[in-house]
Each structure stands twice: as C-alpha cells, then as structure tokens.
Design an enzyme around this catalytic site. Structure first.
Site, PDB file in Angstrom:
ATOM      1  N   SER A   1      -8.077 -16.133 -36.575  1.00 20.57           N
ATOM      2  CA  SER A   1      -6.907 -15.866 -37.419  1.00 20.57           C
ATOM      3  C   SER A   1      -5.593 -16.383 -36.844  1.00 20.57           C
ATOM      4  O   SER A   1      -4.650 -16.616 -37.590  1.00 20.57           O
ATOM      5  CB  SER A   1      -6.782 -14.372 -37.708  1.00 20.57           C
TER       6      SER A   1
ATOM      7  N   LYS B   1      -1.233 -10.618 -34.508  1.00 26.51           N
ATOM      8  CA  LYS B   1      -0.631 -11.370 -35.612  1.00 26.51           C
ATOM      9  C   LYS B   1       0.798 -11.749 -35.262  1.00 26.51           C
ATOM     10  O   LYS B   1       1.373 -11.273 -34.296  1.00 26.51           O
ATOM     11  CB  LYS B   1      -0.610 -10.533 -36.902  1.00 26.51           C
TER      12      LYS B   1
END
Length: 169
Positions: free
Chosen positions: A34, A81
């Site tokens: 990711s 993230k």
C-alpha cells in the site's frame, strides 16, 4: 550474589526499555504494497522503519508525513499511511462512498497509501481520529541500501483544495 545482580538488572532494565519504546520510538517491519513506491518497492526485501513516538506526543504531524494508525475497522491492526489532510482541510477523495469532496472534521485527518487503489485507507473508512495515530515514520533503517530520512511529501496525492502546497520532498 551474581544471581541477585542479574535479577536487579532485569528489574531496572525492563521498565527503562518499556519507557524508551513508549516515549521515544521503535523499529518495525513494513508489510504489504500500500505504500509503494515509497516503502517496500521490492516486497521480497521489506523495509524496516523507525517509528517516532515523540512526534505524536508533541503533535508534530503535518501533511505528507507517514504515520502508523490503529485501524478504525480492526483496532488490533496497525496501518502505515500518509497524512493527506488535516482538520479543516477540504480534500478530493479517491472513490470515498460518502463524498467526492469533503472537509476534514476537527480532531481528524485523512490518510492514504501511496499505491492508490491498493490501500485500505480513508477512501474506505473516512476521516481518522488523530487519537488513533500511534507514531510517525521518520527513517528507513533496513536494508542498508535503502537508508534514508522520510521527509513529508505529497507526491502522487491531491493537495487539499483550501491550503497551500507543501514541499514535494
């Protein structure tokens, strides 16, 4: 006598170690795709990053920072993230089911993976409480060929509509 010294060392060392990990930081392995290409460009050789806990205590979080958060969907899971929006920012989402454009509420942020479309992030679960942020990734520490400081960057991400741009690091 040596046994007593050994146990005394353990009794002193464990609390000091726990305090260090809780207040300063620790090293963690990054798993998944990711955050590619920034982290784990080659998933066969995962990156290890230093996670700075002090930055969270001093609330030193800005757009472009890479942070770890407790997943709003599975609180036992930690996600890594990039912070794309802060409280008050108006942002464009990438397929968020509730809105294409939204304002980040007070006490929340918008997080996204760098590999858009291959990330479980705010585009799935919405704005994230700032209280769920556990650390800020400040450096890649392993493998040695990838040693580097992680500077705030908004490359591959939309800038908030209502703020000036940050450096592309």
């Amino acid at each position: 006598m040596k046994v007593r010294q050994f146990f005394a060392g353990i009794l002193i060392g464990i609390p000091i170690g726990i305090t260090f990990l809780d207040t300063v930081g620790y090293i963690a392995k990054v798993e998944g795709v990711s955050m590619q290409p920034t982290l784990n460009p080659d998933v066969r050789h995962p990156d290890y990053v230093f996670l700075n806990r002090r930055a969270i205590r001093t609330q030193d979080i800005q757009r472009g920072d890479i942070v770890t958060v407790k997943s709003p969907k599975s609180p036992d899971q930690i996600l890594i993230k990039r912070v794309v929006g802060l409280p008050g920012d108006i942002i464009r989402t990438h397929g968020y089911k509730k809105a294409d454009i939204l304002q980040i509420p007070d006490g929340h942020c918008w997080i996204e993976g760098d590999h858009i479309g291959r990330s479980m992030d705010s585009n799935i679960f919405g704005p994230v409480s700032l209280g769920l942020i556990t650390a800020k990734a400040t450096s890649i520490v392993w493998p040695p060929s990838r040693w580097q400081h992680l500077y705030p960057s908004m490359t591959n991400h939309n800038f908030p509509i209502n703020t000036s741009k940050v450096s592309a690091g």
